[in-house]
Design a protein around this motif. Structure first.
Motif: not given
Lengths: 604, 818
Positions: A367, A370, A372, A376-377, A394, A492, B722, B726, B785, B789, B804-805, B807-808
Motif C-alpha cells: 500500500v 507511490s 498505489f 488511489l488518489q 493526466p 475510505s 508526448k 514518455y 513530495e 522521494k 498525500t492520503s 489512508v496510508l
C-alpha cells in the motif's frame, strides 16, 4: 459474525456433507479421488481429509493434465471430481491414458451439475464407456462464514456478459432454491439487473417442478434482494480498503485461504504447523493461512479499515501483555492453576497476533508504494466527481506513458467510463488506440470483452452519477476510519452503490428510487412468494421483537468491501433499524480478479 | 361361540380345517375332471383348457369347438379367453408376476397376462422343437419363474428365469421311461429329480451325467424294487414325498437322506394328485377321497363333493372343484390354544372372559382372575390366532377378546393391534368374491403388502388399491404408481374419446400428486400409437428434463426447444439443439439456432470448445462480422508463423471492415504494418522484435541505441510527441543510458511530459543521483513530495505540503513479542 445470527449458513454445509456422504458411501470399499485443484480447495470448505477418510477415501490426486502414473494410483475405485467443463474432460482423457483398462471402477462426478456436453466430449475421446457412472454432485454453495456463502463460480459474470451464456443464472436459481429448502420460502423478492428477471423465472419454474413436494420448512429469511453485478460496476473497480479486502487484493484469498510468501511471514511462520508449504510460480515458498472468524483476532480485524489495523493490533498486543503479566499476580496455587488454564488461549492469541502483524506489514509495503497511493488518489477524485470524464486525465496519460500494469490502467479507465455512463467516442477510440499500441494488439480482445461487460462503452446518455451520488449518499467526505459511523469507511469515502441500493430497497421498496431505477440497467423485480401460514416464522408474522433477515444475492460476484459494509450494518441493527443481512454470491471478487477474469487469454 | 366343529383332528392336538372359499360358477359349469387346470399360487388366477381327444376317452360336452384357454379369478369370475391355435398344449403355469405360461409340444412357450392378452413367446431350444416335448414344469426358480421340459429323446432343457429365456441343457440321464419328475430349488442351483422305475436321477446344469441313486425303500425293512409314480416337493423345498405304484408313500427330506415316515395308502389306484400342505403333511386325492398324511404318520380322510384340482400353497392347499373352491390348512397352534375345546390356556380364558363380559356374567371375573399376570400373553395369543384364522366369525371373536384384554394392560404396543386389524381388513377385502385373492396371513407376509397392491392394480381394482395405499400411509411410494397404471389402462381402453378430452380426464384425476410421472403415462400412450395424446399428456409433466426429453422422443422438436428455453437450463437446451442438428440439414439447423439469442449463446458455447468451424458457420449464417473478426483474431494468435498470421490478420481486418468497425480495421492494419516492420528489424539487427507491442518495439530500439530506426517508426506510425517523450525517457532510464537521457531531456526547454515523470523514471531504476539532477525543476506544488522521494528530507521540510492520503498510515506494532 452476525449480531442477529438468526440465519446460520452452517446448515448449508451440513446439507452439502449429506449429499457428498451419500455419494461416497454409494461406492463400496476404498476409493481414490482425482480432482481439479480449485475444486479440491472448495471441497475443503465442506469436509477435511479426515472426513473424506471416514468415508473410504484413501488417496487423492490432482488432475494436472498429465498421464496417471500407474504405480502411484492404487488398484481401487477412482472417483474423478471436476467442474462440467470440456477442458476438464480433456484432462481426464489424458489422465486415463496412463491407466490400464479394466480392473477398477471409474466414476465421474460433475460439480455442481451433469453436462451433456462433457459426456459427449468423453465420448469423442472414446473413454465414456470406461466410467461406471457419470453422476451429478450438486454442491452449489460453499460456506465461507456463518453469514456468507459463495457458489465459487468466478467465471459467471464473464460467461453471461462476454459469451452470452446464462448457464450460471440457472445454477444461481438452483442455489437459491437450495437456500430456500433449508431456510424456508422467502416471502418477498426484490431484484435489479439484466439477469434478475430470468433468474426469478427459473426459480418459479423450479418451484413448479417440485409441484407439491416443497420442503416444509418455516421461513427464516424475510426478504431476498438479488443484485446483478451489472447494476453496480463501480464497486468492483474501486479499491477496497478493509483489511480482508486488501489481503484479497494483494495476495488473493481462495476458499478462505490466502497463500503468503514465507519471506513475508518472518514472525508468524512457525505459528501454523501441519500445513505443508507450497511453491508459487516464481519458486518462492508460499504458506497457506486460513482466514476465518474462528480466530477472534481476525474476526475483529477483517472488516476494519486498514488504517485502523495498526491501533487495533497495538491494543490487542497490550491486552495480551496484560494477561500474560498476570502470572506475577498469581500468588496462590489456585490462582496459578487459573492462569495456567488460560495459557493455551494466550499462546494462540499471541501467535495469531504475530501472524497478522506480519500480514499487516506486508500489506503496508504494498500500500505504501507511490503507484498505489497515486492510483488511489485518482480513483477517489473520480468518485468524488472531481475529474472531467470527457478528457484524458493526466494521471492516465502518464500511467500509459510509463507503461504501468495494464490492470491498473484498465481499472481507472473503466471506472471513468462507468461513472460517466460511457466515454465520448473520440476519447474511447483514443484510449483503445493507446492501449493497443502500448500493451499489444492482442489486448484488443480484452478491450472488446470489457465493452461487452459494460465496463468500457461509448456514451449514449448523459451521466447520472452525480444525482445517484446525492440520492444514495455514495460519497462521504468526512470518514472516520478508526471508528466508522457510515459504510463508506470500507472504501475510505465511497459507500458501495450495491449496498446503498439494497438498503434503500429494504426500507422503502423500489418506489423511493424510481428515478434511479430507470437509469440502472436491466429490469426491476418485485415479487411476493406466498408462504402458507403454518410455515411463517415469528418475525414474518407481526412479532417485531427480532429484526428481519435479508438475504442479498450478488449475481456476478461481490467484493469483501460489500461484505464488510453489510456486516457493519448488521452490527448496528439496533441503532439504525437495519435488518440482519446474510450474503450469497456467485464468487468473491476484487478489482484485480474482476478484470483478470474478463481479459482474453491471448499470448502475443 | 367359536366355530371349531369343522376342525378335523389329525394326531394329537393337531387339527386341520377344510373350509369353503367360494362357490364356483365358472360362468356356466365346468367338469374339473375334463380340463387341464393351473392355479397360480398366492391366490392367483386359474387357467384351464379342455383336454383334447386322445388324452381323454371322449370329448367333453362343454368344450368349445376350437381349443380355448379360459382364465378365471380364484373366485371363478371369468377374466379372459385365449383362442389357442398353436401346437398342442403340454402344460400351463403361472409366473411370479402372474403371467400365464403355455408350453407347447414344439417347445415354444407363450406368455399371456391374466386377461389373456398375448405378451411374448420364447422357445426351449432347437432340440425341443425337433423332437417334441413329453412333459413340462413351470416352477419358482431362484430369481424368477422357470420352465423345465423333458423332450421325447429324454433330454432335459431348463430356463432358469423367464425374464432371460436362455434354455440350458441339463445333465443326461439313462435313457428309459420317466414315470415322474420334479424341479428342486436349492440355495444356489436348480436340480431336477427324475424317477425311472426304482432308480432316481439327479440332473443339474453343473455336471454332465446325472447322479443315479436307488429309490428309498417304501416298505419297512423290505428291499422291494418299486416304481415311483408320483413325486411332490413342499413349497419350502425342504420335504419330498414319493409314492410307489403299490400305494406306499415315503415322506422325507428333499435330499432323500432323512425319512420322516412311511405310509401305506392301501390303494393300487394312482391318486390324481399328490401335494404338500405346508411342510407338515401331504394330501393325496383320488376322485372324491382326500387322504391327509402327517409327517408323524397320522392320517385323516376327507370326502369331497366332486373331483378337484389341487393348488399347492406355501402353508395350505386349495382344492378347486366343479362347484366350489375349498381351502385345507392346519389349524395354527394359537387357534388350538384359544379356541380348542377344553383349552385352559390364558388365551382361551381371555376369550371366555370376554364372552362372559358380553353376557354380563360373573364368569368374566373368574376367568380374568385366572389369567392375572398373564394378560399380555393372552392378548398376544388371541391376536396370533386371529391373524391365521380364516373364519370371519372366529377372527371377530378373537379380535374383540384381545381388545378386551388390552384394556387391562398399560398401553404397550397399541400398534400391534392396529396393524393386525388393518391387515386383516385388507385380507378380508382381498378375499371377497369380487376381488378373489384368497390369501392367508402368512402368504401376505411373504408376498408383502406392496406386491399385493401391485397385484390388485394388475387386476384393475384401482379404487380399492388407492384406498389401501392411502390407509397404509404409503402415499408417496405407491399412489403415483397406482394412478399411472390406471391412466395407462384408461388410455388402452378408451379409443373413442378425443385426445384433448382424455388428457384432461386423466389430468383431472391425477392432478399434481406427488411423484406422478406424466412422462411414463405419455410413453404408454405413445406405445399405443396415440402420439397426439402423448404430446398432450407431456404438457402436464412438471419435471422439465423429463418433459423435454419426452417431447424429443415424440419428435416434437419445436415444442421441446421452446420448453427447454423456458427452463433456462442450458444443458437441456443443448440437448434439444443437438437432437435438432441430427434431424435437420445444417442450414435449417442454423436458422433455428439463430432464431433466439439464448440458443445461439448455448450453441456457440458448445462449439467454442474445439469446434471453431461450426461456430464460424453460425456467424456466417448470421452475418455477424464482429464475431467472425474475433474468431479470426483468435486464430491469428494460434498461429506462430508470421506469414500465416499476416494472412489471418488480413481476413480479420476484412471482417472488421464488413462489421463497419473503423477502429478495428485501423488497428489491425497497423498491426500488420508493425509485424512486417518487426520482421525487417529482426533481419537487420538479429534480435527478436516480433510479438512486441508498438511501444515496446520502440523502447527496445531505443535501449539498443537504434535511435534512427525508432525515429522512423515514430514517423511511420504517427506517434505524438508526448507519447514519444514518455517512452524515450522510460527506455533510456531503464537501460541506464543516463547521458542519453540528459541529452534528450535538455533537447527541449521544458519537456512536454513534465520533470516529475523524468524524476520518477530515474527513481524507478534506482538512481537517486540521476533523479536529483531534475528534481529542482519539478513544479512547486509537487516539489516537497519529490524532494522527499529523492531522499532530500531536510529540503523537503521547507516546503510545507500535505501528505498525500490519510489512508496510508499504519502504526507499526513491533517489539512486544521479544
Amino acid at each position: 459474525m452476525t449480531v442477529g445470527g438468526r440465519v446460520d449458513f452452517s446448515l448449508v454445509r451440513t446439507a452439502s456433507r449429506e449429499t457428498l456422504s451419500k455419494l461416497l458411501d454409494g461406492i463400496p470399499g476404498n476409493k481414490a479421488i482425482v480432482w481439479e485443484k480449485e475444486l479440491a480447495g472448495s471441497f475443503s470448505l465442506v469436509g477435511d481429509f479426515s472426513y473424506l477418510r471416514s468415508h473410504g477415501v484413501t488417496q487423492m490426486f490432482y488432475l494436472s493434465g498429465e498421464h496417471a502414473r500407474s504405480p502411484s494410483v492404487p488398484n481401487i475405485h477412482i472417483v474423478f471430481i471436476t467442474k462440467p467443463h470440456t477442458e476438464s474432460m480433456d484432462a481426464i482423457n489424458v489422465y486415463l491414458r496412463g491407466l490400464p483398462e479394466g480392473s477398477r471402477e471409474l466414476h465421474l462426478w460433475l460439480v455442481p451439475r451433469s453436462s451433456l456436453l462433457c459426456e459427449r466430449r468423453l465420448q469423442e475421446h472414446g473413454v465414456l464407456g470406461r466410467f461406471t457412472a457419470v453422476t451429478e454432485l450438486p454442491l452449489l454453495l460453499f460456506v465461507l462464514e456463518s453469514d456468507l456463502v459463495s457458489m465459487e463460480m468466478p467465471g459467471a459474470f464473464r460467461e453471461w456478459t462476454v459469451e452470452g451464456d446464462p448457464s450460471a443464472v440457472h445454477a444461481a436459481a438452483r442455489a437459491l432454491m437450495l437456500l430456500q429448502a433449508v431456510y424456508g420460502l422467502i416471502p418477498s423478492v426484490h431484484g435489479k439487473g439484466t439477469n434478475v428477471a430470468a433468474l426469478y423465472d427459473i426459480m418459479v419454474e423450479l418451484r413448479r417442478e417440485m409441484a407439491n413436494n416443497e420442503p416444509q420448512v418455516p421461513s427464516l429469511i424475510d426478504q431476498l434482494i438479488i443484485l446483478d453485478r451489472g447494476v453496480d460496476l463501480i464497486t468492483p473497480l474501486a479499491t477496497q480498503l478493509t483489511y480482508e479486502g486488501l489481503i484479497d487484493l494483494c495476495f488473493g484469498i481462495k476458499n478462505s485461504v490466502v497463500k503468503l510468501p514465507e519471506s513475508r511471514l518472518a514472525g508468524g511462520a512457525e505459528s501454523e504447523d501441519g500445513v505443508g508449504s507450497l511453491m508459487d510460480t516464481q519458486g518462492a515458498a508460499l504458506k497457506p493461512v486460513l482466514l476465518s472468524s474462528s480466530d477472534p483476532l481476525y474476526a475483529g480485524l477483517r472488516d476494519a479499515n486498514f488504517s485502523a489495523i495498526g491501533p487495533k493490533l497495538a491494543a490487542h498486543a497490550k491486552q495480551i501483555t496484560k494477561e500474560f503479566e498476570e502470572r506475577h499476580l498469581a500468588k496462590t496455587v489456585v490462582e496459578m492453576k487459573h492462569f495456567v488454564q488460560k495459557l493455551p488461549r494466550i499462546q494462540a492469541a499471541k501467535q495469531s497476533l504475530a501472524l497478522h502483524t506480519s500480514i499487516a506489514e506486508a500489506l503496508q509495503e504494498e500500500v505504501g508504494t507511490s503507484s498505489f497511493g497515486a492510483a488511489l488518489q485518482h480513483e477517489q477524485q473520480l468518485l468524488r466527481g472531481g475529474i472531467d470524464c470527457d478528457k484524458v486525465p493526466p494521471f492516465i496519460e502518464e500511467s500509459i506513458g510509463g507503461k504501468a500494469p495494464l490492470n491498473t490502467v484498465l481499472r481507472l479507465i473503466c471506472l471513468q467510463s462507468v461513472i460517466n455512463n460511457g466515454l465520448k467516442p473520440k476519447l474511447l477510440e483514443h484510449y483503445k488506440r493507446e492501449l493497443v499500441q502500448t500493451y499489444g494488439y492482442h489486448e484488443l480482445l480484452t478491450l472488446d470483452n470489457l465493452t461487452r461487460a459494460g465496463l468500457l462503452t461509448a456514451q449514449t446518455q448523459k451521466s447520472n452519477y452525480a444525482s445517484m451520488r446525492k440520492t444514495l449518499r455514495l460519497i462521504v467526505d468526512d470518514v472516520n476510519e478508526l471508528n466508522p459511523k457510515e459504510i463508506s469507511y470500507v472504501h475510505s469515502g465511497y459507500a458501495p452503490l450495491s449496498v446503498s441500493l439494497a438498503r434503500a430497497v429494504h426500507s422503502h421498496g423500489w418506489r423511493s428510487i424510481t428515478e434511479l431505477l430507470t437509469v440502472l440497467p436491466g429490469p426491476t423485480l418485485a415479487e411476493a412468494q406466498h408462504v402458507p401460514r403454518h410455515r411463517r416464522s415469528e418475525s414474518v408474522s407481526s412479532d417485531r421483537a427480532s429484526s428481519p433477515v435479508v438475504l442479498i444475492f450478488f449475481l456476478g460476484g461481490c467484493t469483501y468491501s460489500e461484505v464488510a459494509a453489510l456486516r457493519f450494518l448488521t452490527s448496528k441493527l439496533h441503532e439504525n433499524g437495519d435488518p440482519e443481512y446474510v450474503i450469497a454470491t456467485t464468487s468473491l471478487i476484487n478489482s484485480n480478479s474482476f478484470l483478470q477474469n474478463l481479459s482474453a487469454p491471448l499470448q502475443p | 361361540m367359536a366355530q371349531v366343529s369343522d376342525w378335523t383332528r389329525v394326531g394329537n392336538d393337531v387339527f386341520y380345517r377344510k373350509a369353503e372359499l367360494y362357490t364356483m360358477e365358472w360362468g356356466g359349469g365346468i367338469n374339473v375332471e375334463e380340463v387341464l387346470l393351473s392355479g397360480a399360487p398366492y391366490g392367483g388366477p386359474i387357467a384351464l383348457t379342455w383336454l383334447q381327444e386322445g388324452r381323454t376317452k371322449h370329448r367333453a360336452p362343454q368344450s368349445p369347438a376350437t381349443p380355448t384357454i379360459v382364465i378365471f379369478s380364484a373366485a371363478g369370475v371369468k377374466m379372459g379367453i385365449i383362442k389357442w391355435g398353436n401346437a398342442p398344449l403340454i402344460a400351463m403355469g403361472w409366473t411370479l408376476s402372474e403371467d400365464l405360461l403355455c408350453v407347447q409340444q414344439d417347445g415354444a412357450v407363450s406368455m399371456y397376462d391374466m386377461f389373456g392378452n398375448y405378451k411374448q413367446t420364447f422357445n426351449m431350444g432347437p432340440e425341443a422343437k425337433d423332437t417334441g416335448i413329453l412333459s413340462a414344469k413351470v416352477f419358482e426358480g431362484i430369481q424368477g419363474t422357470g420352465v423345465a421340459v423333458l423332450t421325447a429323446t429324454h433330454r432335459l432343457y431348463v430356463i432358469a428365469n423367464v425374464a432371460e429365456p436362455n434354455p440350458r441343457k441339463y445333465a443326461d440321464f439313462p435313457s428309459a421311461d420317466v414315470s415322474c419328475w420334479t424341479v428342486l430349488r436349492e440355495e444356489r442351483a436348480l436340480k431336477v429329480l427324475l424317477c425311472q422305475h426304482d432308480v432316481l436321477c439327479w440332473s443339474s446344469a453343473a455336471n454332465t451325467r446325472a447322479d443315479v441313486v436307488q429309490a428309498p425303500h417304501v416298505t419297512e425293512g423290505v428291499e422291494d424294487p418299486v416304481v415311483i409314480v408320483k413325486v411332490s416337493v413342499s413349497s419350502n423345498q425342504r420335504c419330498i414325498a414319493l409314492l410307489s405304484a403299490t400305494g406306499k408313500l415315503w415322506l422325507g427330506s428333499s435330499d432323500l437322506l432323512t425319512r420322516f415316515t412311511l405310509h401305506d395308502t392301501r390303494s393300487n389306484v394312482c391318486p390324481r394328485h399328490l401335494a404338500w400342505c405346508g411342510s407338515g403333511s401331504v394330501v393325496l386325492v383320488w376322485e372324491v377321497t382326500l387322504q391327509l398324511v402327517d409327517i408323524t404318520g397320522s392320517v385323516a380322510t376327507f370326502y369331497l363333493d366332486s373331483p378337484v384340482h389341487v393348488v399347492q400353497e406355501l402353508d395350505c392347499v386349495r382344492l378347486v372343484g366343479d362347484t366350489s373352491h375349498h381351502i385345507l390348512y392346519k389349524v395354527p397352534h394359537a387357534s388350538v390354544e384359544t379356541l380348542g375345546i377344553g383349552s385352559m390356556s390364558p388365551g382361551a380364558l381371555l376369550v371366555e372372559a370376554h364372552l362372559g363380559y358380553e353376557e354380563e356374567s360373573p364368569r368374566a371375573y373368574d376367568c380374568l382372575k385366572l389369567i392375572q399376570g398373564k394378560e399380555e400373553e393372552a392378548v398376544h395369543t388371541c391376536l396370533e390366532a386371529a391373524r391365521h384364522d380364516m373364519s370371519v366369525d372366529n377372527v371377530k371373536l378373537l379380535l374383540k377378546s384381545s381388545l378386551f384384554g388390552l384394556t387391562f394392560l398399560p398401553p404397550l404396543e397399541p400398534n400391534t393391534f392396529k396393524d393386525t386389524a388393518l391387515k386383516l381388513r385388507i385380507l378380508n377385502d382381498l378375499r371377497s368374491k369380487k376381488i378373489g385373492m384368497p390369501l392367508t396371513w402368512q402368504q401376505l407376509e411373504r408376498l408383502t403388502l406392496e406386491v399385493a397392491l401391485e397385484r390388485l392394480v394388475a387386476r384393475r381394482f384401482f379404487p380399492v388399491a388407492l384406498a389401501i395405499a392411502r390407509t397404509l400411509g404409503l402415499e408417496t411410494q405407491l399412489v403415483p404408481r397406482i394412478l399411472a397404471h390406471w391412466a395407462c389402462y384408461k388410455i388402452a381402453n378408451t379409443s373413442d374419446k378425443n385426445d384433448e378430452q382424455l388428457a384432461r380426464d386423466i389430468h383431472s384425476k391425477l392432478g399434481y400428486t406427488a411423484g406422478i410421472s406424466y412422462t411414463e403415462i405419455a410413453n404408454c400412450a405413445h406405445s399405443l400409437n396415440r402420439r397426439q395424446l402423448a404430446v398432450k399428456l407431456l404438457g402436464y409433466e412438471c419435471r422439465a428434463r423429463a418433459q423435454v426429453t419426452g417431447l424429443l422422443r415424440l419428435e416434437e422438436r419445436a415444442a421441446a426447444l421452446a420448453r427447454a428455453q423456458a427452463t433456462g437450463d442450458t444443458d437441456l437446451i443443448l440437448t434439444v439443439l443437438l437432437d435438432i442438428k441430427r434431424a435437420l440439414p445444417l442450414g435449417e439447423f442454423l436458422m433455428v439456432v439463430g432464431g433466439s439469442p439464448l440458443c445461439r449463446a448455448v450453441y456457440a458455447r458448445s462449439c467454442a470448445a474445439g469446434a471453431q468451424e461450426a461456430l464460424r458457420d453460425l456467424y456466417v449464417q448470421d452475418d455477424n462480422f464482429h464475431e467472425q473478426a474475433r474468431l479470426r483474431l483468435l486464430e491469428a494468435y494460434d498461429n506462430k508463423r508470421t506469414d500465416l498470421r499476416l494472412g489471418l490478420l488480413q481476413s480479420t481486418a476484412e471482417c472488421f471492415r464488413r462489421a463497419k468497425d473503423e477502429l478495428g480495421v485501423q488497428l489491425t492494419e497497423e498491426q500488420m504494418r508493425l509485424l512486417k516492420c518487426q520482421v525487417g528489424l529482426e533481419e537487420l539487427h538479429h534480435k527478436s522484435y516480433v510479438n512486441l507491442s508498438l511501444v515496446d518495439t520502440l523502447m527496445q530500439l531505443i535501449r539498443d541505441n537504434h535511435i534512427k530506426d525508432a525515429e522512423k517508426i515514430r514517423a511511420d506510425f504517427k506517434i505524438t510527441e508526448k507519447r514519444y517523450w514518455y517512452l524515450r525517457v522510460t527506455a533510456h532510464a531503464a537501460a541506464n543510458h543516463w547521458q542519453a537521457l540528459e541529452q534528450f531531456v535538455k533537447s527541449k526547454k521544458t519537456p512536454p511530459i513534465g520533470y516529475e515523470f523524468v524524476v520518477d523514471a530515474c527513481l524507478n531504476n534506482n538512481s537517486q543521483s540521476e533523479a536529483k539532477k531534475y528534481v529542482d525543476k519539478v513544479k512547486d506544488e509537487n516539489k516537497a513530495e519529490y524532494l522527499r522521494k529523492c531522499g532530500l528530507v531536510s529540503e523537503a521540510e521547507k516546503f510545507t505540503a500535505e501528505s498525500t492520503s490519510s489512508v496510508l498510515n499504519l502504526a507499526r506494532v513491533t517489539g512486544f513479542l521479544s
